[in-house]
Enzyme design. Structure first.
Site, mmCIF file in Angstrom:
data_model
loop_
_atom_site.group_PDB
_atom_site.id
_atom_site.type_symbol
_atom_site.label_atom_id
_atom_site.label_comp_id
_atom_site.label_asym_id
_atom_site.label_seq_id
_atom_site.Cartn_x
_atom_site.Cartn_y
_atom_site.Cartn_z
ATOM 1 C CG ASP A 277 -1.979 -0.980 1.255
ATOM 2 O OD1 ASP A 277 -2.239 -1.594 0.204
ATOM 3 O OD2 ASP A 277 -2.603 -1.175 2.326
ATOM 4 C CG MET A 278 2.080 5.395 -2.031
ATOM 5 S SD MET A 278 3.784 4.980 -1.546
ATOM 6 C CE MET A 278 4.395 4.206 -3.047
ATOM 7 N NE ARG B 25 -3.912 -2.152 -4.459
ATOM 8 C CZ ARG B 25 -3.659 -2.338 -3.156
ATOM 9 N NH1 ARG B 25 -3.555 -1.314 -2.321
ATOM 10 N NH2 ARG B 25 -3.485 -3.552 -2.684
ATOM 11 N N GLY C 37 -5.808 8.061 -4.452
ATOM 12 C CA GLY C 37 -5.034 8.599 -3.326
ATOM 13 C C GLY C 37 -5.962 9.020 -2.206
ATOM 14 C CB ALA C 38 -6.827 7.368 0.750
ATOM 15 C CB THR D 109 -11.379 3.208 -9.335
ATOM 16 O OG1 THR D 109 -12.253 4.327 -9.237
ATOM 17 C CG2 THR D 109 -11.703 2.428 -10.601
ATOM 18 C CG HIS D 110 -14.945 1.885 -4.993
ATOM 19 N ND1 HIS D 110 -14.042 2.624 -4.270
ATOM 20 C CD2 HIS D 110 -14.806 0.594 -4.602
ATOM 21 C CE1 HIS D 110 -13.375 1.824 -3.453
ATOM 22 N NE2 HIS D 110 -13.807 0.591 -3.641
ATOM 23 N NE ARG E 199 -6.189 5.747 4.854
ATOM 24 C CZ ARG E 199 -5.471 5.229 5.855
ATOM 25 N NH1 ARG E 199 -5.002 6.006 6.808
ATOM 26 N NH2 ARG E 199 -5.189 3.936 5.888
HETATM 27 P P1 FDA Z 1 -14.234 8.427 -5.792
HETATM 28 O O1 FDA Z 1 -13.726 8.753 -4.422
HETATM 29 O O2 FDA Z 1 -14.371 9.547 -6.768
HETATM 30 O O3 FDA Z 1 -15.580 7.643 -5.643
HETATM 31 C C1 FDA Z 1 -16.369 7.235 -6.760
HETATM 32 C C2 FDA Z 1 -17.622 6.548 -6.248
HETATM 33 O O4 FDA Z 1 -17.270 5.341 -5.574
HETATM 34 C C3 FDA Z 1 -18.386 7.352 -5.186
HETATM 35 O O5 FDA Z 1 -19.281 8.250 -5.771
HETATM 36 C C4 FDA Z 1 -19.074 6.246 -4.419
HETATM 37 O O6 FDA Z 1 -20.197 5.775 -5.125
HETATM 38 C C5 FDA Z 1 -18.041 5.154 -4.405
HETATM 39 N N1 FDA Z 1 -17.161 5.232 -3.220
HETATM 40 C C6 FDA Z 1 -15.868 5.614 -3.194
HETATM 41 N N2 FDA Z 1 -15.359 5.507 -1.948
HETATM 42 C C7 FDA Z 1 -16.358 5.080 -1.174
HETATM 43 C C8 FDA Z 1 -16.469 4.778 0.214
HETATM 44 N N3 FDA Z 1 -15.450 4.908 1.057
HETATM 45 N N4 FDA Z 1 -17.668 4.347 0.680
HETATM 46 C C9 FDA Z 1 -18.725 4.204 -0.147
HETATM 47 N N5 FDA Z 1 -18.674 4.459 -1.470
HETATM 48 C C10 FDA Z 1 -17.517 4.898 -1.982
HETATM 49 N N6 FDA Z 1 -5.294 4.897 -1.354
HETATM 50 C C11 FDA Z 1 -4.018 5.193 -1.008
HETATM 51 O O7 FDA Z 1 -3.697 6.366 -0.820
HETATM 52 N N7 FDA Z 1 -3.093 4.182 -0.863
HETATM 53 C C12 FDA Z 1 -3.404 2.889 -1.099
HETATM 54 O O8 FDA Z 1 -2.544 2.012 -0.976
HETATM 55 C C13 FDA Z 1 -4.736 2.566 -1.477
HETATM 56 N N8 FDA Z 1 -5.109 1.275 -1.722
HETATM 57 C C14 FDA Z 1 -6.364 1.022 -2.239
HETATM 58 C C15 FDA Z 1 -6.718 -0.276 -2.615
HETATM 59 C C16 FDA Z 1 -7.931 -0.514 -3.221
HETATM 60 C C17 FDA Z 1 -8.286 -1.904 -3.646
HETATM 61 C C18 FDA Z 1 -8.845 0.568 -3.451
HETATM 62 C C19 FDA Z 1 -10.159 0.357 -4.140
HETATM 63 C C20 FDA Z 1 -8.524 1.839 -3.035
HETATM 64 C C21 FDA Z 1 -7.302 2.074 -2.420
HETATM 65 N N9 FDA Z 1 -6.974 3.351 -1.969
HETATM 66 C C22 FDA Z 1 -5.672 3.608 -1.588
HETATM 67 C C23 FDA Z 1 -8.031 4.384 -1.817
HETATM 68 C C24 FDA Z 1 -8.133 5.288 -3.033
HETATM 69 O O9 FDA Z 1 -6.996 6.100 -3.116
HETATM 70 C C25 FDA Z 1 -9.390 6.168 -2.960
HETATM 71 O O10 FDA Z 1 -9.344 6.979 -1.828
HETATM 72 C C26 FDA Z 1 -10.693 5.395 -2.944
HETATM 73 O O11 FDA Z 1 -10.638 4.259 -3.757
HETATM 74 C C27 FDA Z 1 -11.857 6.273 -3.459
HETATM 75 O O12 FDA Z 1 -11.626 6.616 -4.789
HETATM 76 P P2 FDA Z 1 -12.502 6.080 -6.020
HETATM 77 O O13 FDA Z 1 -11.548 5.758 -7.128
HETATM 78 O O14 FDA Z 1 -13.357 4.972 -5.583
HETATM 79 O O15 FDA Z 1 -13.295 7.346 -6.525
#
Ligand code: FDA
Length: 297
Positions: A130-131, A180, A184-185, A222-223, A278
């Site tokens: 993970d990052m 992956r 970014g979180a 991503t979601h 987060r």
């Molecule tokens: P976005 O945040 O724009 O969300 C798009 C849509 O997805 C939303 O409108 C909603 O419908 C749904 N959604 C997204 N997040 C949701 C939540 N928490 N609850 C409910 N619905 C939600 N980050 C990082 O900095 N280091 C890391 O190592 C990782 N590792 C990682 C692994 C995996 C498998 C995933 C899926 C994600 C990560 N992340 C991460 C987190 C990533 O950076 C990011 O913060 C989240 O995936 C949310 O971004 P989306 O791409 O989903 O888009």
């Protein structure tokens, strides 16, 4: 605004101690956390596998400052790998290097990471690193590159919101390191990261296209339907989608039914607070969901 507030809360140590020890908090976290124990998390992985979905198991923990704690976390992740193998689970593990001691001693952290990757290779699995926030990127990638050279069986994680990521994608592609890509979180300063969602989304689409075209078996994490649509024109056996446990189960199943490979990130353990906060930061509606459950409790 709300996002920054929850990320700020995620870093508050006294709140973390209080929440992680409180009995009332546990039922509220269930949507995103598979359980307190490895056994509970393995059961979730097996249920996912039965639906044709792969898993990556994460023993929750980060920002470890005591050597004994880093050793214990390493031992727990070794156990995760052993059990994945023993139960025949289609799964990898995900770890954060600050959980393995990166803030204490880089050599110790490398040694822990090496033990994990060595076992992953031996058991046909993989360690996904993970990052974390931007000050850790160089050190994390240095360890991932080194272990990729020694064993393979690793995956790097890159964040689309960082300015530097285009160059990191190029380097990982040249080295053949699987990546992956996520948005970014963390709360990052304007000096290192794009702040606007439109900018991050545009970077995500461009970087995932480069990874899908030139990378080694990338994971599109991503979601977001628009980000997913950017990947679906590529051959389904060249990459996998990754999503978080408890988020967009509809999309996970739909993509699987369409023949795409899908892996779900399954977190477990007692140190759930920063991860959970987060998830709240990513989607304010989750706070309403939590409030409804709290009132019912
Ligand atoms: P976005 O945040 O724009 O969300 C798009 C849509 O997805 C939303 O409108 C909603 O419908 C749904 N959604 C997204 N997040 C949701 C939540 N928490 N609850 C409910 N619905 C939600 N980050 C990082 O900095 N280091 C890391 O190592 C990782 N590792 C990682 C692994 C995996 C498998 C995933 C899926 C994600 C990560 N992340 C991460 C987190 C990533 O950076 C990011 O913060 C989240 O995936 C949310 O971004 P989306 O791409 O989903 O888009």
């Amino acid at each position: 605004m709300l996002r920054s507030f929850f990320i700020y809360l995620s870093q508050q140590k006294s709140l973390r101690r209080m929440m992680e020890h409180s009995a009332f908090a546990k039922p509220l976290t269930r949507r995103f956390i598979a359980g307190n124990t490895l056994e509970e998390a393995l059961d979730v992985c097996q249920r996912l596998n039965a639906e044709g979905i792969m898993a990556t198991l994460d023993y929750l923990g980060e920002s470890v400052t005591v050597v004994e704690e880093a050793r214990r976390c390493c031992a727990q992740s070794l156990r995760s790998l052993e059990e994945i193998h023993r139960r025949g689970i289609e799964g990898t593990i995900s770890v954060k290097l600050t959980q393995l001691g990166l803030d204490i001693d880089e050599g110790l952290c490398l040694e822990h990471a090496r033990q994990l990757v060595e076992l992953a290779k031996r058991t046909g699995s993989r360690v996904e690193f993970d990052m974390e926030s931007h000050p850790y990127v160089d050190r994390t990638l240095a360890i991932v590159e080194r272990l990729h050279g020694e064993f393979g069986s690793v995956r790097a994680v890159l964040q689309a919101y960082l300015f530097r990521t285009e160059a990191d994608v190029r380097r990982m592609n040249e080295l053949g390191v699987p990546v992956r890509i996520c948005k970014g979180a963390y709360a990052e300063p304007d000096s290192v990261a794009y702040a606007e969602k439109e900018q991050v989304d545009a970077r995500y689409l461009a970087l995932s296209k480069t990874l899908l075209g030139q990378g080694t078996y990338p994971a599109i994490a991503t979601h977001d339907d628009r980000m997913v649509a950017g990947a679906t024109p590529f051959a389904a056996d060249r990459f996998e989608f990754q999503m978080l446990y408890g988020v967009r189960r509809d999309l996970q199943r739909k993509l699987r039914a369409q023949g795409y490979r899908v892996r779900v990130y399954v977190p477990y353990g007692e140190a759930w607070y920063p991860y959970f906060m987060r998830r709240l930061a990513e989607r304010p509606a989750n706070v309403l969901f939590l409030a409804r459950n709290f009132l019912r409790f």
